[in-house]
Write an enzyme that holds these catalytic residues in place. Structure first.
Site, PDB file in Angstrom:
ATOM      1  N   ASP A   1    -118.786   3.251  -1.323  1.00  0.00           N
ATOM      2  CA  ASP A   1    -118.663   4.582  -1.923  1.00  0.00           C
ATOM      3  C   ASP A   1    -119.138   4.576  -3.376  1.00  0.00           C
ATOM      4  O   ASP A   1    -119.281   3.521  -3.997  1.00  0.00           O
ATOM      5  CB  ASP A   1    -117.205   5.056  -1.850  1.00  0.00           C
ATOM      6  CG  ASP A   1    -116.225   4.097  -2.526  1.00  0.00           C
ATOM      7  OD1 ASP A   1    -116.375   2.868  -2.350  1.00  0.00           O
ATOM      8  OD2 ASP A   1    -115.324   4.568  -3.244  1.00  0.00           O
TER       9      ASP A   1
ATOM     10  N   GLU B   1    -113.224   2.553  -2.524  1.00  0.00           N
ATOM     11  CA  GLU B   1    -112.832   1.716  -3.671  1.00  0.00           C
ATOM     12  C   GLU B   1    -112.629   2.573  -4.912  1.00  0.00           C
ATOM     13  O   GLU B   1    -111.755   2.317  -5.731  1.00  0.00           O
ATOM     14  CB  GLU B   1    -113.884   0.633  -3.927  1.00  0.00           C
ATOM     15  CG  GLU B   1    -113.445  -0.443  -4.911  1.00  0.00           C
ATOM     16  CD  GLU B   1    -113.668  -0.104  -6.379  1.00  0.00           C
ATOM     17  OE1 GLU B   1    -113.032  -0.725  -7.240  1.00  0.00           O
ATOM     18  OE2 GLU B   1    -114.471   0.815  -6.677  1.00  0.00           O
TER      19      GLU B   1
END
Ligand SMILES: [Zn+2]
Length: 383
Positions: free
Chosen positions: A82, A144
């Site tokens: 991400d 994350e």
């Protein structure tokens, strides 16, 4: 499914072009499935066994575990899929198109850190199971940048993926074995409103909060005296008063007030302990003043992490880069990997100065030494 793994350049372009923003704001949050599908195709083609893993309670979010070889031990090369949200108006390049300009590769996730996953696949190009005595795992995680739900799900599943792990977060290719933990806490005080002309008509939450804030500053000094770690640039734990809101009008007694704090923990400190210390201090002041109070986390805390200086992965990272393993003040997935019994080093080609910034880029010249480094680690831990 791809028949052969595409070139590194093609992989980098495809990863940057696949949006995968993660954000605690649901309006900005996106699935990372497109990135996971690309990686799974390439890793299938490279002979890895790929296992996508849906994250419980997070529809559209997946981790990917890809394994070459078998048996105990081995090395995990890990990265998150991400990115943070972006403000396109502040970018002079297209955040979703890999653009090379002046030796820099621009694009969202170039430094932090989708590119690392492509570089890891490139480093493993040509390897087959028969070449490995211990497994090589490429691990791609979700979320994350927001909740760390991907790493938390792995820790929850409790199955170690390898003996050692390298997370390719942006460290300028310097090994990092220590990081601070991060907590965000809200202190909420509730009193009673009333007309400003007569204090006995209410119970002022802002009055109470100023005492709480003064006490938190005393506590901060105490924490700094109790805990110190010379490896960190900021050697003590930190407590930052970051946000406050209370009351509505000057002519009303303030009925409610909320304060938000950021706390950075040194290895050895526990979020639960700090939260109960904070709560005890808030309770004492509130009790004396007749205020109701709550202390609650703003998000699930990220523990601090420390991988021993003598760990083989630390020694290998130091030997291959020529740099002593250091410390960072930001949180990564390392504590969750450590929890799984994987000795973890954080080390990647990007620079943290470019992370979370408009016109994020990776120096193209960082790629060859990263490939060299990863091949060295694979030889040391898998062959
Ligand atoms: Zn990152």
């Amino acid at each position: 499914m791809a028949q052969t793994t595409p070139s590194l350049r093609t992989m980098l372009e495809a990863l940057v072009s696949a949006p995968s923003v993660s954000c605690v704001d649901p309006a900005l949050d996106q699935s990372n499935r497109a990135v996971i599908d690309l990686l799974a195709d390439w890793l299938d083609a490279a002979g890895f066994r790929t296992r996508p893993m849906e994250i419980p309670g997070r529809p559209g979010k997946l981790n990917l575990v890809a394994t070459l070889g078998a048996g105990p031990g081995g090395l995990v090369l890990a990265g998150h899929t991400d990115t943070v949200p972006y403000d396109a108006s502040r970018w002079s390049h297209d955040p979703f198109r890999l653009t090379e300009d002046g030796g820099r590769l621009y694009g969202l996730g170039t430094s932090d850190m989708k590119t690392f996953l492509a570089i890891a696949i490139e480093a493993a190009r040509g390897l087959a199971t028969k070449d490995l005595t211990r497994p090589l795992v490429i691990l791609a995680t979700a979320d994350e940048e927001s909740s760390m739900s991907g790493a938390r799900a792995l820790a929850q599943a409790g199955r170690p993926l390898g003996r050692y792990a390298v997370i390719g977060e942006p460290t300028g290719l310097r090994p990092v074995r220590l990081q601070k933990g991060v907590m965000g806490e809200a202190v909420h005080l509730v009193g009673r409103t009333g007309h400003a002309s007569d204090p006995s008509l209410g119970c002022n939450a802002l009055d109470g909060m100023q005492e709480v804030m003064g006490d938190i500053l005393v506590w901060r000094e105490e924490l700094g005296g109790r805990y110190k770690h010379p490896a960190f640039a900021v050697q003590t734990p930190t407590v930052n008063l970051g946000h406050i809101h209370g009351g509505d009008n000057p002519n009303r007694i303030c009925g409610e007030c909320e304060l938000h704090l950021d706390l950075r923990l040194l290895p050895g400190m526990r979020a639960e302990d700090l939260r109960s210390e904070l709560a005890a201090r808030v309770a004492a002041i509130s009790g004396r003043r007749g205020l109701e109070w709550r202390v609650e986390p703003l998000f699930a805390s990220i523990p601090p992490a420390e991988t021993p200086a003598g760990s083989a992965i630390v020694e290998a990272g130091e030997a291959l880069t020529g740099h002593r393993a250091g410390a960072v003040n930001f949180g990564t997935e390392a504590p969750f990997f450590n929890e799984l019994g994987m000795e973890t080093l954080v080390m990647g080609p990007g620079d943290v100065a470019q992370a979370h910034q408009p016109d994020e880029y990776l120096e193209a010249a960082r790629i060859p030494p990263t490939l060299e480094l990863l091949r060295g680690l694979i030889r040391r831990f898998c062959q």
